[in-house]
Design an enzyme around this catalytic site. Sequence first.
Site, PDB file in Angstrom:
ATOM      1  N   TYR A  68       1.176   0.706   5.048  1.00 33.94           N
ATOM      2  CA  TYR A  68       2.185   1.377   4.231  1.00 33.94           C
ATOM      3  C   TYR A  68       2.099   0.910   2.785  1.00 33.94           C
ATOM      4  CZ  TYR A  68       6.834   2.747   2.568  1.00 33.94           C
ATOM      5  OH  TYR A  68       7.859   3.273   1.833  1.00 33.94           O
TER       6      TYR A  68
ATOM      7  N   GLU B 187      15.229   6.367   4.076  1.00 29.78           N
ATOM      8  CA  GLU B 187      15.886   5.260   3.372  1.00 29.78           C
ATOM      9  C   GLU B 187      17.338   5.125   3.828  1.00 29.78           C
ATOM     10  OE1 GLU B 187      14.410   2.980   1.736  1.00 29.78           O
ATOM     11  OE2 GLU B 187      12.499   3.906   1.282  1.00 29.78           O
TER      12      GLU B 187
ATOM     13  N   TRP C  85      12.956  -2.249   7.536  1.00 30.51           N
ATOM     14  CA  TRP C  85      12.127  -1.078   7.249  1.00 30.51           C
ATOM     15  C   TRP C  85      11.073  -0.878   8.331  1.00 30.51           C
ATOM     16  CZ3 TRP C  85      12.202   3.395   5.310  1.00 30.51           C
ATOM     17  CH2 TRP C  85      11.026   4.094   5.045  1.00 30.51           C
TER      18      TRP C  85
END
Length: 189
Positions: A25, A47, A55
Amino acid sequence: MTVLLGEDGVARCSWGNSTPDYAAYHDREWGCPLHGEAALYERLCLESFQSGLSWITILRKRENFRRAFEGFRPAKVARFGEAEVERLMQDASIVRNRAKILAAITNARAIATLDTPLDELLWSFAPAEHRRPETMADVPAITAESKAMAKDLKKRGFAFLGPTTCYALMQATGMVDDHVAGCFRAKRS
């Protein structure tokens, strides 16, 4: 500097070497300029779903989110009703939080009422100048621009998008480049 060499010998922001998922990522997406309604809506939603969670949890469920939310096409999600909310609440492959699910639907509906394209609106908050962080400790959680974005989105009917979430969106979509000095992804300035 908060840069670590990965097992592959690549200098990354420290978080980018903590798991292979994070490395991929970090290397391919985080901080890269992103445009397009569906792509930006997806990041807004993810988000929001990340709020209060790691995350990595969201990243590992991203394909499931894409399936569950019709590829994050706002026009499709805007039509979701109670039956879809209940279906999503039963889907263990995503984060089952009613407030976040309802916010994703609310935000899709808000996109439909915009007087300017979502892409143009969000990118209008990108700062004209941004200083490269030397360490991860130098990376802010909130900026004047993220506060302004959150305030404007709320005024337009968006939900679950505060200044911290908006700043994370700005980082993820390349509106700001917070790769720390020494990271191979840091743009040379």
